[in-house]
Design an enzyme around this catalytic site. Structure first.
Site, short mmCIF file in Angstrom:
data_model
loop_
_atom_site.label_atom_id
_atom_site.label_comp_id
_atom_site.label_asym_id
_atom_site.label_seq_id
_atom_site.Cartn_x
_atom_site.Cartn_y
_atom_site.Cartn_z
N THR A 1 -13.97 8.34 18.15
CA THR A 1 -14.08 9.31 19.28
C THR A 1 -12.39 8.37 20.16
O THR A 1 -12.01 7.46 19.52
CB THR A 1 -15.29 8.65 20.63
OG1 THR A 1 -14.74 7.41 20.46
CG2 THR A 1 -16.04 8.83 20.26
N VAL B 1 -15.85 9.35 11.62
CA VAL B 1 -14.58 9.75 12.52
C VAL B 1 -14.71 8.65 13.96
O VAL B 1 -16.12 9.57 14.73
CB VAL B 1 -14.18 11.65 13.14
CG1 VAL B 1 -13.22 11.70 13.69
CG2 VAL B 1 -15.05 11.86 11.75
N VAL C 1 -20.20 8.53 13.84
CA VAL C 1 -19.32 8.66 15.27
C VAL C 1 -18.76 7.17 15.56
O VAL C 1 -19.65 6.05 15.75
CB VAL C 1 -20.16 9.30 16.78
CG1 VAL C 1 -18.51 9.00 17.10
CG2 VAL C 1 -19.90 11.04 16.29
N LYS C 2 -17.28 7.04 15.46
CA LYS C 2 -17.47 5.39 15.76
C LYS C 2 -16.66 4.97 16.93
O LYS C 2 -16.18 6.72 17.70
CB LYS C 2 -15.74 5.21 14.32
CG LYS C 2 -16.18 5.20 13.23
CD LYS C 2 -14.97 4.84 12.39
CE LYS C 2 -14.58 3.83 12.82
NZ LYS C 2 -13.06 3.24 12.06
N VAL C 3 -17.35 4.43 17.81
CA VAL C 3 -16.49 3.78 18.83
C VAL C 3 -16.34 2.91 19.07
O VAL C 3 -16.94 2.08 18.94
CB VAL C 3 -17.37 4.65 19.64
CG1 VAL C 3 -17.95 4.33 21.72
CG2 VAL C 3 -18.84 5.25 20.22
#
Ligand code: G3P
Length: 219
Positions: free
Chosen positions: A61, A59, A85-87
């Protein structure tokens, strides 16, 4: 090569996840928009994905400052321990990834378009990078060569390559050949992996023989 699905469309995801051949699902605001999923519906989507066979859900940010991305990253991780967490590979994003990595939060640095960003992602302790193969190629660069260089750059680090923006099953084969650890595929490209007329012809031949072998038809 591990395979993931790059869509938030439940109707598309359900049959593909049911094969058990796809380790998880990757999302981002564009993927959500394409599937008509609002940000406040993401927790329900994440829960649905795990119920329907996803082993990991990525998912992304949506904030821009390192402080805000860091806080959002912890919140997203709180949805489920299997959330990654994808950034995006911005300076602020990479700064936040370093902090999240130090706090034990698994991250993927996304929208990677050159090997320099792969080096930065490894320095930030990212678990994954997501090179946008199709977009690098469509920008006139040699996308496959760039991704192969990223894989080489990351050799010996704990950062793996999960290629996104993949336009064909053939590109998927080439990426596996070049050592990419994973690829995330649209529903169309995922379905393309299964297409082989020669196998269909062989199976039809097997079926034609069965009656002569005494097999019950439709068994
Ligand atoms: O996950 C990557 C995806 O959102 C971008 O891919 O197909 O828009 O180039 P694409």
């Amino acid at each position: 090569m591990d395979l993931y699905l790059d869509t938030a469309d439940r109707a598309e995801l359900e049959p593909l996840l049911a094969t058990g051949l796809f380790r998880g699902v990757t999302t981002n605001p564009l993927i959500l928009a394409r599937s008509g999923v609002r940000l406040d519906e993401v927790p329900d989507l994440v829960a649905w994905l795990f119920v329907h066979g996803a082993g990991e859900v990525f998912v992304q940010t949506t904030t821009e400052s390192a402080d805000a991305i860091e806080a959002e990253g912890h919140r997203l991780r709180g949805l489920d321990p299997r959330v990654v967490v994808k950034v995006p590979a911005t300076r602020e994003g990479l700064t936040a990834v370093r902090r999240l990595s130090d706090a034990g939060v698994p991250t993927l640095v996304t929208a990677v378009h050159n090997p320099r960003q792969a080096i930065l992602a490894a320095s930030a302790g990212a678990s994954w990078i997501a090179p946008y193969l199709g977009r690098v190629s469509e920008a006139g660069r040699d996308g496959l060569q760039a991704v192969a260089q990223m894989v080489r750059v990351l050799a010996g680090t704990s950062t793996r390559t999960l290629v996104a923006s993949v336009r064909s099953a053939e590109d998927t084969v080439r990426l596996a050949t070049d050592g990419a650890e994973a690829a995330t595929l649209s529903g169309a490209v995922a379905r393309e992996l299964f297409v082989e007329p020669l196998t269909d012809a062989a199976v039809a031949q097997f079926s034609e023989c069965l009656p002569s072998l005494g097999a019950r038809v439709g068994g």
